[in-house]
Design an enzyme around this catalytic site. Structure first.
Site, short mmCIF file in Angstrom:
data_model
loop_
_atom_site.label_atom_id
_atom_site.label_comp_id
_atom_site.label_asym_id
_atom_site.label_seq_id
_atom_site.Cartn_x
_atom_site.Cartn_y
_atom_site.Cartn_z
N ASP A 7 0.89 -1.16 0.00
CA ASP A 7 0.00 0.00 0.00
C ASP A 7 0.93 1.21 0.00
OD1 ASP A 7 -2.20 1.71 0.29
OD2 ASP A 7 -2.09 1.60 2.48
N GLU A 67 -1.10 -1.17 -4.82
CA GLU A 67 -2.26 -0.34 -5.09
C GLU A 67 -1.89 0.80 -6.04
OE1 GLU A 67 -5.57 0.69 -2.13
OE2 GLU A 67 -4.29 2.47 -2.12
N ASP A 140 -1.23 -2.16 11.60
CA ASP A 140 -2.03 -0.96 11.36
C ASP A 140 -2.74 -1.03 10.01
OD1 ASP A 140 -0.22 -0.19 9.34
OD2 ASP A 140 0.83 1.23 10.62
#
Length: 160
Positions: A7, A67, A140
């Site tokens: 990400d 992504e 996270d």
């Protein structure tokens, strides 16, 4: 087979590495790379490059799922995300790792219906059921998204 999910982000780059195979898939590594905010752009990119290089050399992933950035959402932050994404793609090329880019709504809709939005708590439960193991509570949202991307590619490759 090892799949690295990334990400991308200049301030917070989340990643997760899974190994798919028998007897069950497993989470090998995860984390969020966060350069100190006092670093200028070249230093922050160098920080991310060095950490990603370590991940690629240590784990030698077979595939990368990353992504895509959205240039029209916020041009300033999108440019930073694009730079972090470029580092991941550069290293994938350097290590000859095939890469698949996913639009955020595309990969998130695999896990959530409708607009693809759901809570991190729900997402953690979904990923835990797919991987058949608990997802660490200290993972996270950035690393969790990296894990979602890796799982998405595993589904696409039909290895999960």
């Amino acid at each position: 087979m090892k799949i690295l999910g990334i990400d991308p982000g200049l301030l917070h780059l989340g990643y997760a590495l899974i190994e798919v195979g028998r007897p069950k898939p497993s989470l090998l590594s995860y984390g969020t790379l966060s350069p100190h905010r006092s670093l200028d752009l070249p230093q922050a990119l160098a920080f991310l490059h060095d950490r990603l290089w370590g991940i690629f050399t240590t784990y030698q992933p077979d595939y990368l799922a990353c992504e895509e950035y959205l240039p029209m959402v916020n041009p300033t932050s999108s440019a930073k995300v694009a730079q972090a994404q470029a580092l991941a793609l550069l290293l994938a090329g350097k290590f000859s790792v095939p890469c698949r880019l996913y639009h955020p709504s595309t990969w998130k809709s695999m896990f959530f219906s409708g607009n693809g939005l759901g809570s991190p708590k729900d997402f953690r439960k979904i990923l835990a059921s797919i991987l058949m193991e608990n997802i660490p509570t200290n993972m996270d949202e950035h690393a969790l998204d990296g894990l979602g991307l890796a799982v998405c590619l595993a589904f696409e490759l039909k290895v999960l």
